[in-house]
Design an enzyme around this catalytic site. Structure first.
Site, short mmCIF file in Angstrom:
data_model
loop_
_atom_site.label_atom_id
_atom_site.label_comp_id
_atom_site.label_asym_id
_atom_site.label_seq_id
_atom_site.Cartn_x
_atom_site.Cartn_y
_atom_site.Cartn_z
N GLY A 21 0.96 -1.08 0.04
CA GLY A 21 -0.02 0.13 0.06
C GLY A 21 0.68 1.41 0.04
N SER A 50 -5.21 1.42 0.64
CA SER A 50 -4.34 2.73 0.10
C SER A 50 -5.40 3.08 -1.33
CB SER A 50 -2.91 2.48 -0.22
OG SER A 50 -2.57 2.31 1.27
N ALA A 53 -8.76 4.61 -0.99
CA ALA A 53 -8.71 6.14 -0.29
C ALA A 53 -9.57 7.19 -0.98
CB ALA A 53 -7.44 6.72 0.07
N GLN A 54 -10.46 7.78 -0.68
CA GLN A 54 -11.21 8.79 -1.68
C GLN A 54 -10.80 10.21 -1.27
OE1 GLN A 54 -15.29 8.19 -1.11
NE2 GLN A 54 -15.09 6.16 -2.50
N GLY A 55 -10.58 10.60 0.05
CA GLY A 55 -10.65 12.08 0.35
C GLY A 55 -9.26 12.43 0.18
N GLU A 121 -12.39 18.77 5.49
CA GLU A 121 -13.09 17.65 5.96
C GLU A 121 -13.77 17.83 7.31
OE1 GLU A 121 -10.88 13.89 5.17
OE2 GLU A 121 -11.29 14.23 3.00
N HIS A 240 -16.87 4.39 9.86
CA HIS A 240 -17.17 5.40 9.12
C HIS A 240 -18.56 5.45 8.74
CE1 HIS A 240 -17.19 8.13 5.74
NE2 HIS A 240 -16.04 8.23 5.79
N ARG A 286 -16.15 11.85 13.76
CA ARG A 286 -16.79 10.70 12.96
C ARG A 286 -17.40 9.85 13.86
NH1 ARG A 286 -12.43 8.35 8.60
NH2 ARG A 286 -13.05 10.05 7.10
N HIS A 345 -13.77 0.85 9.37
CA HIS A 345 -13.37 1.57 8.59
C HIS A 345 -11.60 1.74 8.78
CE1 HIS A 345 -12.71 4.57 5.27
NE2 HIS A 345 -12.24 5.53 6.01
N ARG A 380 -9.21 8.90 14.88
CA ARG A 380 -8.46 9.63 13.98
C ARG A 380 -8.97 10.64 13.10
NH1 ARG A 380 -8.05 8.13 7.63
NH2 ARG A 380 -10.25 7.42 8.24
N SER A 385 -4.30 9.25 7.87
CA SER A 385 -3.69 8.00 8.01
C SER A 385 -2.87 8.10 6.62
CB SER A 385 -4.71 6.96 8.05
OG SER A 385 -5.87 7.39 7.28
N LEU A 386 -3.28 8.34 5.82
CA LEU A 386 -2.04 8.29 4.48
C LEU A 386 -1.00 9.31 4.81
CD1 LEU A 386 -4.64 8.50 1.49
CD2 LEU A 386 -3.49 6.69 2.48
C1 LIG Z 1 -12.64 3.25 1.34
C2 LIG Z 1 -11.57 4.01 1.81
C3 LIG Z 1 -11.29 5.38 2.12
C4 LIG Z 1 -10.38 6.07 2.66
N1 LIG Z 1 -9.93 7.36 2.63
C5 LIG Z 1 -8.93 7.81 3.14
C6 LIG Z 1 -8.60 9.17 2.80
O1 LIG Z 1 -9.27 9.79 1.95
N2 LIG Z 1 -7.41 9.60 3.61
C7 LIG Z 1 -6.73 8.95 4.39
O2 LIG Z 1 -5.83 9.41 4.97
N3 LIG Z 1 -6.97 7.61 4.74
C8 LIG Z 1 -8.27 7.09 4.02
N4 LIG Z 1 -8.31 5.81 4.30
C9 LIG Z 1 -7.47 5.04 5.21
C10 LIG Z 1 -6.34 4.57 4.42
O3 LIG Z 1 -6.51 4.52 3.18
C11 LIG Z 1 -5.46 3.73 5.07
O4 LIG Z 1 -5.25 3.73 6.30
C12 LIG Z 1 -3.97 3.40 4.25
O5 LIG Z 1 -4.22 3.41 3.10
C13 LIG Z 1 -3.35 2.34 4.99
O6 LIG Z 1 -2.39 1.98 4.23
P1 LIG Z 1 -1.18 1.02 4.31
O7 LIG Z 1 0.04 1.10 3.32
O8 LIG Z 1 -0.62 1.12 5.96
O9 LIG Z 1 -1.95 -0.41 4.29
P2 LIG Z 1 -2.74 -0.90 2.98
O10 LIG Z 1 -3.08 0.31 2.00
O11 LIG Z 1 -4.02 -1.31 3.51
O12 LIG Z 1 -1.84 -1.92 2.41
C14 LIG Z 1 -1.57 -3.19 3.00
C15 LIG Z 1 -0.79 -4.27 2.34
O13 LIG Z 1 -0.30 -5.32 3.07
C16 LIG Z 1 -0.56 -6.48 2.58
N5 LIG Z 1 -0.90 -7.46 3.23
C17 LIG Z 1 -1.52 -7.50 4.53
N6 LIG Z 1 -1.25 -8.61 4.97
C18 LIG Z 1 -0.64 -9.52 4.23
C19 LIG Z 1 -0.28 -10.83 4.29
N7 LIG Z 1 -0.51 -11.64 5.43
N8 LIG Z 1 0.62 -11.58 3.49
C20 LIG Z 1 1.04 -10.66 2.29
N9 LIG Z 1 0.55 -9.11 2.15
C21 LIG Z 1 -0.23 -8.78 2.94
C22 LIG Z 1 -1.66 -6.26 1.62
O14 LIG Z 1 -1.75 -6.97 0.24
C23 LIG Z 1 -1.34 -4.74 1.06
O15 LIG Z 1 -0.38 -4.68 -0.01
C24 LIG Z 1 -9.81 5.11 3.70
C25 LIG Z 1 -9.59 3.95 3.79
C26 LIG Z 1 -10.54 3.23 3.13
C27 LIG Z 1 -11.01 1.54 3.36
#
Ligand SMILES: Cc1cc2nc3c(=O)[nH]c(=O)nc-3n(C[C@H](O)[C@H](O)[C@H](O)COP(=O)(O)OP(=O)(O)OC[C@H]3O[C@@H](n4cnc5c(N)ncnc54)[C@H](O)[C@@H]3O)c2cc1C
Length: 524
Positions: A21, A50, A53-55, A121, A240, A286, A345, A380, A385-386
């Site tokens: 992500g 990731s 994510a929309q916002g 937001e 959410h 939220r 969420h 949060r 979070s991003l």
């Molecule tokens: C619909 C939606 C909208 C959102 N909008 C926003 C926003 O606008 N702004 C904001 O700041 N945040 C937003 N968030 C939250 C934000 O998107 C997430 O907190 C952030 O993207 C998490 O990023 P990350 O890289 O930590 O994890 P992720 O992007 O979730 O990536 C996790 C990675 O780990 C891998 N993985 C996990 N477990 C395993 C395993 N056992 N073996 C192999 N691979 C594994 C997955 O395949 C993936 O590649 C939103 C979330 C959602 C669901």
């Protein structure tokens, strides 16, 4: 699990990052030219929450805004549990990390004068969210980072591997067991590396109603906990308020930016119920909005997000992702209210980490949603979070580059197969939504711990399942132990907020002890 059963052993030259992500890819890019292998279940660029994510990303970039005000808004949302030093550090470094994303090619929306367009937001005191094409921030940033990573010689991307367990030597993390394929045909690979980074995302898919992709099910948290890592604030799950309620799993999201633009929440009669709940109405924090929806629904009402006046005909062009989800379900959001419901969420808690992204286990760093840095506290702030993922991705990269010596790598893993792994059992997801959701009480949490124990027993020693049940157990046990309501954690039997704000730090052994005590108390 032991190395005697592995099909191959791969020695990674430098860092091994689990997760592709935004947090994992950003860390890999910041580490360059330090050698990195990125392992992920699904395709980098489309992987994890990731890409959904929309916002956007929060950063105090406006001329009337300051990082101090961003930090202050973060602390207010966190309801007394944020680490103020971490909130200040993240808000201060946000500008530089947005510059990094721009340098990697992130196509943030701009105003006609060329400066970055900033959106508002809920619970932000200023316009400070950078977007891409309205609601496509996650998809576009993920794609940009994945393309950049693919073109970076120091980064090896391997998709289609499902990590199941950490390898430890003398209490230090030295490797990661990962499967390719599933069932009797699965092959087990041990990736050994001098530095391992978890960027494994959240745990929303442990709940039956969620906005998260089904791969976000707390496996990184579970693996780290099973290896003995300290886990922090696991009871704090954010719901959410406006997942689109059209029977899809996961539920598509109607971004908070819609409420930022003036969309209102109404019931089936058109009553705007948030006016009676909070002075900020739809822009209240939220957890307040999500619980108000939950209570309206529990009282038998239907709940809708009405964008017809605030956005109307501009909907398709301004919010193409949400528009697509609505149209697929036969709803025209320009002229009709969108049916919405609260959904799991975001996980505020996670693997405890410090300002260098180090976990409590030597050899393991953690970044992104799977980490608990102390930024979010009990709730949060939207679009933080991003930001947390990239701020700590950079810090993690600095720490690894400064403290880890690359070594010769060797071995080639088997060709990956399509990602397949056991799904979280429905009974577990149902119990989490019903009993460990927006409103919790002692009887429900005890029942949930008993469901989790049954699922664990029935699953034998399947490690992926144990990772999920361990994550679920930590959330539930910590929720039982926290006899107050604060931020995202609401106990109907303890509605007051305690005078003293205390973060949770616990191991899996602590959660097991809480579960055992709950069982004994039930039997007595
Ligand atoms: C619909 C939606 C909208 C959102 N909008 C926003 C926003 O606008 N702004 C904001 O700041 N945040 C937003 N968030 C939250 C934000 O998107 C997430 O907190 C952030 O993207 C998490 O990023 P990350 O890289 O930590 O994890 P992720 O992007 O979730 O990536 C996790 C990675 O780990 C891998 N993985 C996990 N477990 C395993 C395993 N056992 N073996 C192999 N691979 C594994 C997955 O395949 C993936 O590649 C939103 C979330 C959602 C669901």
């Amino acid at each position: 699990m032991s190395t005697t059963h592995v099909d191959s052993i791969i020695e990674c030259k430098g860092a091994l990052i689990l997760g592709a992500g935004i947090a994992g890819l950003f860390t890999a890019l910041k580490l360059a030219p330090f050698p990195v292998t990125v392992l992920a279940g699904t395709r980098p660029g489309l992987s994890g929450s990731s890409a959904w994510a929309q916002g956007g990303i929060a950063a105090a970039l406006g001329s009337d805004d300051t990082w101090q005000e961003h930090a202050a808004d973060t602390l207010t949302a966190g309801a007394g549990l944020c680490d103020p030093a971490i909130a200040a550090l993240v808000a201060r470094e946000a500008h530089a990390r947005i510059e990094d994303l721009l340098a990697y090619g992130a196509p943030f929306d701009r105003k006609p004068d060329g400066t970055l367009a900033l959106g508002r937001e809920a619970a932000h005191s200023h316009k400070r969210i950078v977007h891409v094409k309205g609601d496509r921030a996650g998809a576009e940033i993920s794609r940009t980072l994945a393309e950049r990573a693919l073109a970076t010689p120091s980064i090896t991307l391997r998709e289609g591997f499902h990590a199941v367990e950490l390898a430890l030597e003398d209490g230090r993390v030295t490797g990661l067991f990962a499967r390719t394929g599933y069932g009797p045909q699965a092959r087990l690979v041990l990736f050994r590396a001098p530095a391992i980074v978890f960027a494994t995302g959240g745990l929303g898919a442990l709940y039956a109603v969620t906005t998260n992709p089904l791969e976000s099910r707390g496996e990184g948290l579970g693996m780290a906990a099973r290896a003995g890592a300290i886990i922090s604030d696991p009871e704090f799950v954010q719901f959410h308020p406006t997942a689109i309620d059209i029977g899809r799993d996961p539920a598509p999201l109607a971004t908070e930016a819609l409420r930022g633009e003036g969309a209102i929440l109404v019931d089936e009669t058109g009553r705007r119920f948030m006016l009676d709940v909070h002075p900020d109405a739809e822009l209240a924090p939220r957890d307040v909005v999500a619980r108000a929806l939950h209570r309206e629904r529990a009282a038998g009402h239907k709940t809708y997000l009405d964008c017809t006046k605030a956005i109307g005909a501009a909907f398709a062009q301004r919010f193409p992702t949400v528009h697509g989800a609505c149209v697929d379900a036969g709803i025209d959001p320009a002229t009709q209210p969108i049916p919405v419901a609260p959904a799991a969420h975001y996980h505020m808690g996670g693997i405890a980490s410090d300002e260098r992204a180090r976990s409590s286990l030597g050899g393991l760093w953690v970044v992104g949603e799977c980490a608990a840095t102390g930024l979010h506290g009990a709730n949060r702030l939207a679009s933080n979070s991003l930001l947390e993922g990239i701020v700590f991705g950079a810090r993690c990269a600095d720490d690894i580059a400064a403290s880890v010596v690359p070594r010769p790598g060797h071995g080639n893993p088997p060709a990956p197969e399509r990602f397949a792994s056991p799904a979280p059992p429905h009974v577990l997801r149902d119990a989490m939504t019903r009993l460990v959701g927006l409103e919790r009480d002692e009887a429900g949490l005890r029942e949930a711990l008993s469901v989790i124990a049954n699922v664990e027993r029935a699953g034998g020693n399947e490690p992926a399942l144990l990772n999920m049940t361990s994550a679920a157990k930590l959330v539930t046990a910590a929720a039982l132990a926290r006899t107050e309501s604060r931020g995202g954690h609401c106990r109907s039997d303890f509605p007051a907020t305690a005078a003293e704000a205390k973060r949770t730090f616990m191991t899996l052994a602590d959660a097991d002890a809480i579960a055992q005590n709950a069982k004994a108390a039930q039997a007595a």
